[in-house]
Design a protein around this motif. Structure first.
Motif, PDB file in Angstrom:
ATOM      1  N   CYS A   1     -11.180  -5.184  -4.894  1.00 35.35           N
ATOM      2  CA  CYS A   1     -10.636  -4.470  -3.755  1.00 35.35           C
ATOM      3  C   CYS A   1     -11.738  -4.345  -2.704  1.00 35.35           C
ATOM      4  CB  CYS A   1     -10.192  -3.088  -4.233  1.00 35.35           C
ATOM      5  SG  CYS A   1      -9.329  -2.084  -3.041  1.00 35.35           S
TER       6      CYS A   1
ATOM      7  N   THR B   1      -3.606   4.173  -2.348  1.00 34.05           N
ATOM      8  CA  THR B   1      -3.660   3.072  -3.304  1.00 34.05           C
ATOM      9  C   THR B   1      -3.090   1.804  -2.677  1.00 34.05           C
ATOM     10  OG1 THR B   1      -3.469   4.605  -5.163  1.00 34.05           O
ATOM     11  CG2 THR B   1      -2.949   2.293  -5.587  1.00 34.05           C
ATOM     12  N   VAL B   2      -3.755   0.706  -2.961  1.00 31.24           N
ATOM     13  CA  VAL B   2      -3.252  -0.607  -2.581  1.00 31.24           C
ATOM     14  C   VAL B   2      -2.964  -1.387  -3.856  1.00 31.24           C
ATOM     15  CG1 VAL B   2      -5.584  -1.564  -2.337  1.00 31.24           C
ATOM     16  CG2 VAL B   2      -3.668  -2.660  -1.171  1.00 31.24           C
TER      17      VAL B   2
ATOM     18  N   ARG C   1       0.837  -1.193   0.000  1.00 26.50           N
ATOM     19  CA  ARG C   1       0.000   0.000   0.000  1.00 26.50           C
ATOM     20  C   ARG C   1       0.869   1.238   0.000  1.00 26.50           C
ATOM     21  NH1 ARG C   1      -3.817  -0.508   4.862  1.00 26.50           N
ATOM     22  NH2 ARG C   1      -4.452   1.595   4.241  1.00 26.50           N
TER      23      ARG C   1
ATOM     24  N   ASN D   1       0.158   4.910   1.204  1.00 26.30           N
ATOM     25  CA  ASN D   1      -0.815   5.770   1.874  1.00 26.30           C
ATOM     26  C   ASN D   1      -0.800   7.194   1.305  1.00 26.30           C
ATOM     27  OD1 ASN D   1      -1.727   3.694   3.526  1.00 26.30           O
ATOM     28  ND2 ASN D   1      -0.280   4.200   5.169  1.00 26.30           N
TER      29      ASN D   1
END
Length: 115
Positions: A95, A77-78, A71, A73
């Motif tokens: 997701c 977004t992951v 991820r 931060n």
């Protein structure tokens, strides 16, 4: 409102790699665990990987040793890096996050592994 938007799916040959992304908005991303699930045709949705807000990671059996969740931060977004892909990895990848006792899902991105 909470939004999860997946991208990065596509057609790949067996043994190939793909990186999926999930862009999140509408909540404090860094404070919540994020997950990837997948659902193959005719099968139930299954957990692929989870990353906690603190960076603790869990992989489902299908992902161990081949997939990496991460991820960013700063970008909300992951990611899911998928290597050594197999035909049985063909699925829609989703997701997921849960906040304030409510489940949120993206619309999914399709991964097809085929020669």
């Amino acid at each position: 409102q909470v939004q999860l938007v997946e991208s990065g799916g596509g057609l790949v040959q067996p043994g190939g790699s793909l990186r999926l992304s999930c862009a999140a908005s509408g909540f404090t991303f860094s404070s919540y665990a994020m997950s990837w699930y997948r659902q193959a045709p005719g099968k139930e949705r299954e957990l692929v990987a989870v990353i906690s807000s603190g960076g603790t990671i869990y992989y489902g059996d299908s992902a161990k040793g081949r997939f990496t969740i991460s991820r960013d931060n700063a970008k909300n977004t992951v990611y899911l890096q998928m290597n050594s892909l197999k035909p049985e990895d063909t699925a829609a990848y989703y997701c997921y996050t849960r906040l304030r006792n409510k489940d949120y899902w993206g619309k999914g991105t399709l991964v097809t592994v085929s020669s």
